[in-house]
Design an enzyme around this catalytic site. Sequence first.
Site, mmCIF file in Angstrom:
data_model
loop_
_atom_site.group_PDB
_atom_site.id
_atom_site.type_symbol
_atom_site.label_atom_id
_atom_site.label_comp_id
_atom_site.label_asym_id
_atom_site.label_seq_id
_atom_site.Cartn_x
_atom_site.Cartn_y
_atom_site.Cartn_z
ATOM 1 N N ARG A 244 12.016 4.316 12.971
ATOM 2 C CA ARG A 244 10.755 5.022 12.737
ATOM 3 C C ARG A 244 9.887 4.981 13.996
ATOM 4 O O ARG A 244 10.358 4.628 15.080
ATOM 5 C CB ARG A 244 10.016 4.383 11.550
ATOM 6 C CG ARG A 244 10.736 4.375 10.220
ATOM 7 C CD ARG A 244 10.670 5.676 9.452
ATOM 8 N NE ARG A 244 9.346 6.241 9.280
ATOM 9 C CZ ARG A 244 8.526 6.007 8.262
ATOM 10 N NH1 ARG A 244 8.885 5.194 7.292
ATOM 11 N NH2 ARG A 244 7.349 6.613 8.207
ATOM 12 N N ASN B 89 8.119 -5.341 -0.791
ATOM 13 C CA ASN B 89 7.994 -4.244 0.157
ATOM 14 C C ASN B 89 6.527 -4.212 0.564
ATOM 15 O O ASN B 89 5.690 -3.689 -0.169
ATOM 16 C CB ASN B 89 8.408 -2.919 -0.482
ATOM 17 C CG ASN B 89 8.390 -1.767 0.514
ATOM 18 O OD1 ASN B 89 7.708 -1.838 1.523
ATOM 19 N ND2 ASN B 89 9.120 -0.722 0.203
ATOM 20 N N ARG C 46 4.950 10.904 -2.371
ATOM 21 C CA ARG C 46 4.658 10.678 -0.955
ATOM 22 C C ARG C 46 5.881 10.963 -0.088
ATOM 23 O O ARG C 46 6.921 10.333 -0.257
ATOM 24 C CB ARG C 46 4.236 9.219 -0.760
ATOM 25 C CG ARG C 46 4.027 8.833 0.674
ATOM 26 C CD ARG C 46 3.809 7.332 0.806
ATOM 27 N NE ARG C 46 3.692 6.988 2.204
ATOM 28 C CZ ARG C 46 3.930 5.789 2.695
ATOM 29 N NH1 ARG C 46 4.301 4.812 1.893
ATOM 30 N NH2 ARG C 46 3.811 5.565 3.974
ATOM 31 N N PRO D 164 0.793 -1.222 0.000
ATOM 32 C CA PRO D 164 0.000 0.000 0.000
ATOM 33 C C PRO D 164 0.828 1.276 0.000
ATOM 34 O O PRO D 164 1.854 1.371 0.665
ATOM 35 C CB PRO D 164 -0.846 -0.100 1.266
ATOM 36 C CG PRO D 164 -0.201 -1.134 2.106
ATOM 37 C CD PRO D 164 0.537 -2.044 1.189
ATOM 38 N N ASN D 165 0.338 2.208 -0.779
ATOM 39 C CA ASN D 165 0.854 3.575 -0.906
ATOM 40 C C ASN D 165 2.193 3.672 -1.634
ATOM 41 O O ASN D 165 2.678 4.773 -1.871
ATOM 42 C CB ASN D 165 0.934 4.270 0.455
ATOM 43 C CG ASN D 165 -0.419 4.392 1.090
ATOM 44 O OD1 ASN D 165 -1.370 4.835 0.452
ATOM 45 N ND2 ASN D 165 -0.539 3.961 2.334
ATOM 46 N N SER E 44 12.792 3.135 4.001
ATOM 47 C CA SER E 44 13.267 3.799 5.216
ATOM 48 C C SER E 44 13.753 2.739 6.206
ATOM 49 O O SER E 44 13.473 1.548 6.053
ATOM 50 C CB SER E 44 12.141 4.626 5.841
ATOM 51 O OG SER E 44 11.100 3.785 6.297
ATOM 52 N N ARG F 53 6.145 0.892 13.890
ATOM 53 C CA ARG F 53 6.741 0.443 12.621
ATOM 54 C C ARG F 53 8.010 -0.398 12.829
ATOM 55 O O ARG F 53 8.608 -0.861 11.870
ATOM 56 C CB ARG F 53 7.122 1.644 11.759
ATOM 57 C CG ARG F 53 5.966 2.420 11.227
ATOM 58 C CD ARG F 53 6.466 3.459 10.228
ATOM 59 N NE ARG F 53 5.483 4.454 9.938
ATOM 60 C CZ ARG F 53 4.583 4.376 8.969
ATOM 61 N NH1 ARG F 53 4.567 3.317 8.179
ATOM 62 N NH2 ARG F 53 3.716 5.338 8.772
ATOM 63 N N HIS G 44 3.756 -4.488 9.404
ATOM 64 C CA HIS G 44 3.548 -4.313 10.836
ATOM 65 C C HIS G 44 2.203 -4.844 11.320
ATOM 66 O O HIS G 44 1.932 -4.829 12.522
ATOM 67 C CB HIS G 44 3.665 -2.825 11.179
ATOM 68 C CG HIS G 44 4.761 -2.148 10.436
ATOM 69 N ND1 HIS G 44 6.096 -2.469 10.621
ATOM 70 C CD2 HIS G 44 4.729 -1.221 9.449
ATOM 71 C CE1 HIS G 44 6.830 -1.734 9.788
ATOM 72 N NE2 HIS G 44 6.020 -0.986 9.074
ATOM 73 N N GLU H 138 12.358 -9.341 2.011
ATOM 74 C CA GLU H 138 11.606 -8.115 2.320
ATOM 75 C C GLU H 138 12.513 -6.900 2.202
ATOM 76 O O GLU H 138 13.699 -6.962 2.537
ATOM 77 C CB GLU H 138 11.037 -8.201 3.740
ATOM 78 C CG GLU H 138 10.180 -6.998 4.109
ATOM 79 C CD GLU H 138 9.334 -7.261 5.330
ATOM 80 O OE1 GLU H 138 8.592 -8.267 5.341
ATOM 81 O OE2 GLU H 138 9.410 -6.455 6.281
ATOM 82 N N TYR I 106 10.984 9.072 1.403
ATOM 83 C CA TYR I 106 10.947 8.085 0.337
ATOM 84 C C TYR I 106 11.585 8.538 -0.969
ATOM 85 O O TYR I 106 11.647 7.760 -1.920
ATOM 86 C CB TYR I 106 9.497 7.653 0.080
ATOM 87 C CG TYR I 106 8.850 7.048 1.302
ATOM 88 C CD1 TYR I 106 9.207 5.772 1.736
ATOM 89 C CD2 TYR I 106 7.905 7.749 2.036
ATOM 90 C CE1 TYR I 106 8.635 5.212 2.867
ATOM 91 C CE2 TYR I 106 7.322 7.195 3.163
ATOM 92 C CZ TYR I 106 7.691 5.938 3.576
ATOM 93 O OH TYR I 106 7.121 5.388 4.688
ATOM 94 N N ALA J 145 3.035 -0.795 5.024
ATOM 95 C CA ALA J 145 2.507 -0.871 6.386
ATOM 96 C C ALA J 145 2.007 -2.261 6.757
ATOM 97 O O ALA J 145 1.908 -2.578 7.950
ATOM 98 C CB ALA J 145 1.389 0.156 6.565
ATOM 99 N N HIS K 260 12.493 -2.420 2.749
ATOM 100 C CA HIS K 260 11.875 -1.161 3.164
ATOM 101 C C HIS K 260 12.811 -0.040 2.755
ATOM 102 O O HIS K 260 14.040 -0.155 2.920
ATOM 103 C CB HIS K 260 11.639 -1.123 4.678
ATOM 104 C CG HIS K 260 10.649 -2.140 5.125
ATOM 105 N ND1 HIS K 260 9.293 -1.942 5.026
ATOM 106 C CD2 HIS K 260 10.821 -3.376 5.642
ATOM 107 C CE1 HIS K 260 8.672 -3.015 5.466
ATOM 108 N NE2 HIS K 260 9.579 -3.911 5.840
#
Length: 139
Positions: free
Chosen positions: A104, A71, A17, A9-10, A99, A108, A77, A95, A22, A74, A97
Site C-alpha cells: 500500500r 485489526n 468502504r 477505525p472505519n 489488504s 501504511r 501505523h 494482528e 476491502y 490505520a 489486515h
Amino acid sequence: MKILIINGPNLNLLGKREPEIYGNTSFETYFEQLKQRFPQHELDYYQSNHEGYIIDKLQEADSIYDAIVMNPGAYAHTSIAIADCIRSIGIPVVEVHISDISKREPYRRHSFTAEACVNCFSGFGMGSYDKALESISTK
C-alpha cells in the site's frame, strides 16, 4: 478458547468502504461465518473508531479472554499507545489486515502494533481473520 476480535477505525464501513480493496461483505455478516467455521471457539466482536476505547477494551479483555485478533486499521501505523497496551497485557494478540499493507502507500507499510503482537496476517482479504484464528487454534 474464548477469543475477542477487535476492529479499529472505519472497519464498521466494511461492505461499503472501498470495495475494490476491502470487498463487499460487512464485518457483521463475515463474523457470523467465522462463528460457524470456528465452533470450537467462543468468539466475541468489538469495533471502535476511538483509540482510547480500543485500549480500554484490550485492558479489559486481559482478564476475560484467552486471545485477541485485532485489526487496528490505520492505528497500526500511528499508535504507540495501542502497541504499549498490547505489550502490557498477558494474552496473545494476533494482528490482521484485509489488504496487503506492504504493497500500500508508504505510510501504511509499517505497523507499530504488529511489533507487539505474536503474529500478523496481511493481504488475505477477510481470510486474514481465518488465518489468525487458525494460528491461535494450533497453539
